[in-house]
Design an enzyme around this catalytic site. Structure first.
Site, PDB file in Angstrom:
ATOM      1  N   ASP A  43       0.733  -1.367  -0.058  1.00  0.00           N
ATOM      2  CA  ASP A  43      -0.137  -0.094  -0.047  1.00  0.00           C
ATOM      3  C   ASP A  43       0.989   1.227  -0.067  1.00  0.00           C
ATOM      4  O   ASP A  43       1.510   1.409   0.917  1.00  0.00           O
ATOM      5  CB  ASP A  43      -0.907  -0.112   1.271  1.00  0.00           C
ATOM      6  CG  ASP A  43      -1.848   1.152   1.398  1.00  0.00           C
ATOM      7  OD1 ASP A  43      -2.835   0.909   0.834  1.00  0.00           O
ATOM      8  OD2 ASP A  43      -1.411   2.394   1.810  1.00  0.00           O
ATOM      9  N   TYR A  48       2.778   9.917  -0.873  1.00  0.00           N
ATOM     10  CA  TYR A  48       3.829   9.381  -0.064  1.00  0.00           C
ATOM     11  C   TYR A  48       5.309   9.737  -0.727  1.00  0.00           C
ATOM     12  O   TYR A  48       6.275   9.792   0.208  1.00  0.00           O
ATOM     13  CB  TYR A  48       3.649   7.950   0.278  1.00  0.00           C
ATOM     14  CG  TYR A  48       2.460   7.494   0.985  1.00  0.00           C
ATOM     15  CD1 TYR A  48       1.723   8.489   1.542  1.00  0.00           C
ATOM     16  CD2 TYR A  48       2.008   6.079   1.300  1.00  0.00           C
ATOM     17  CE1 TYR A  48       0.392   8.101   2.056  1.00  0.00           C
ATOM     18  CE2 TYR A  48       0.923   5.846   1.816  1.00  0.00           C
ATOM     19  CZ  TYR A  48       0.044   6.558   2.466  1.00  0.00           C
ATOM     20  OH  TYR A  48      -1.122   6.302   2.969  1.00  0.00           O
ATOM     21  N   LYS A  73      -2.960   5.639  -4.490  1.00  0.00           N
ATOM     22  CA  LYS A  73      -3.995   6.518  -3.956  1.00  0.00           C
ATOM     23  C   LYS A  73      -3.817   7.809  -4.878  1.00  0.00           C
ATOM     24  O   LYS A  73      -2.677   8.336  -4.981  1.00  0.00           O
ATOM     25  CB  LYS A  73      -3.930   7.081  -2.480  1.00  0.00           C
ATOM     26  CG  LYS A  73      -4.023   5.803  -1.712  1.00  0.00           C
ATOM     27  CD  LYS A  73      -4.120   5.830  -0.132  1.00  0.00           C
ATOM     28  CE  LYS A  73      -3.819   4.745   0.695  1.00  0.00           C
ATOM     29  NZ  LYS A  73      -2.323   4.494   0.446  1.00  0.00           N
ATOM     30  N   HIS A 107      -7.784   9.627  -2.199  1.00  0.00           N
ATOM     31  CA  HIS A 107      -7.083   9.570  -0.970  1.00  0.00           C
ATOM     32  C   HIS A 107      -7.970  10.409   0.034  1.00  0.00           C
ATOM     33  O   HIS A 107      -7.778  10.210   1.559  1.00  0.00           O
ATOM     34  CB  HIS A 107      -5.540  10.252  -1.053  1.00  0.00           C
ATOM     35  CG  HIS A 107      -4.773   9.876  -0.086  1.00  0.00           C
ATOM     36  ND1 HIS A 107      -3.234   9.785  -0.228  1.00  0.00           N
ATOM     37  CD2 HIS A 107      -4.928   9.565   1.324  1.00  0.00           C
ATOM     38  CE1 HIS A 107      -2.693   9.696   0.755  1.00  0.00           C
ATOM     39  NE2 HIS A 107      -3.678   9.374   1.782  1.00  0.00           N
TER      40      HIS A 107
END
Length: 283
Positions: A43, A48, A73, A107
């Site tokens: 994930d 990120y 996401k 997200h």
């Protein structure tokens, strides 16, 4: 590894490996070690900033693509949302070095949610994504999305841990065929979770750590979890949770730890809405 079946028939591991807050320069090694430990659900997210590192680890692992379940996401997109969502998807897919995604999540519940979702529906129909879902949607926003769109999300990834258990949210999702997924399963160590007396006592009775007790509690509730670690011994410990079972009394004891609110931030807080909505990603 146990799996759950999503509302479109796709099988998803109930336990995976998350890379939130792992610096990009450490992510490739961490994912490589997680795959070696047996994780097959990975994930990540555009926000990120470590999708490329995840992709390098996948490529070098030699594990057949069909054995992996990869999630990333979509961040909040400017108008035109549909066009920009397709662009963002292609960017993530290229960074990961993949031909398709197993799961693509919106997200945040902000921006032109409908436009973003329509684009995700189109990508799903085209076979570029096996399943689409959302993250951080509270019941009101989730139900609104379900009622007013063609495809019901397969997953809602939300803060879920012993201090914020989301049982009512999970029941609503169950009624509408969604799978609940936890982020922050260990509450990032808040409330002294790793030395909490209730969890520690349960762990001692099973010869397991508090982390293992929490992950087993989530699994028994049918909640998909994605614990993060950069330490191989912790990765191995976290995946070793399928050889014991919590009793009804132990599950009830953990239920008493509910605090009734987030330990991080509230998606209904105007300041948080403004901050998240204003953030944009480059590229």
């Amino acid at each position: 590894m146990q799996t759950v079946t999503l509302n479109n028939g796709v099988e998803m591991p109930i336990l995976g490996f998350g890379v939130y807050q792992i610096p990009p320069e450490q992510t490739e090694q961490a994912v490589t070690e997680a795959l070696a430990a047996g994780y097959r659900l990975l994930d990540t997210a555009a926000a990120y900033l470590n999708e490329e590192a995840v992709g390098r680890a996948i490529k070098s692992s030699g594990i057949p693509r069909e054995e992996l379940f990869v999630t990333t996401k979509l961040w909040v997109q400017d108008a035109p949302a549909e066009e920009n969502t397709e662009r963002a998807f292609e960017t993530s897919l290229n960074k990961l070095g993949l031909d398709y995604l197993d799961l693509y999540l919106m997200h945040q519940p902000y921006g032109d949610v409908y436009g973003q979702w329509r684009a995700m529906e189109d990508l799903h129909r085209a076979g570029r994504i096996k399943a689409i879902g959302v993250a951080n949607f509270y019941p009101d926003r989730l139900l609104d999305l379900i009622i007013n769109n063609e495809v019901t999300p397969a997953v809602n990834q939300i803060e879920t841990h012993p201090f914020f258990q989301r049982t009512a949210d999970q029941e609503l999702m169950r009624e509408h065929g969604l799978q609940i997924q936890s982020w922050g399963g260990f509450a990032e160590g808040k409330n002294n979770i790793f030395s909490h007396p209730v969890l520690s006592e349960i762990g001692e009775k099973h010869g397991k750590s508090v982390a293992q007790v929490v992950l087993r509690w989530l699994a028994q509730r049918g909640v998909v979890a994605i614990p993060k670690s950069v330490r191989p011994e912790r990765m191995a410990e976290n995946i070793d949770v399928f050889d014991f079972e919590l009793t009804d009394d132990q599950m009830a004891s953990i239920a008493t730890l509910e605090t009734g609110g987030s330990l991080f931030f509230d998606h209904h807080d105007p300041k948080m809405v403004s901050w998240l909505s204003a953030r944009r990603l480059d590229g």
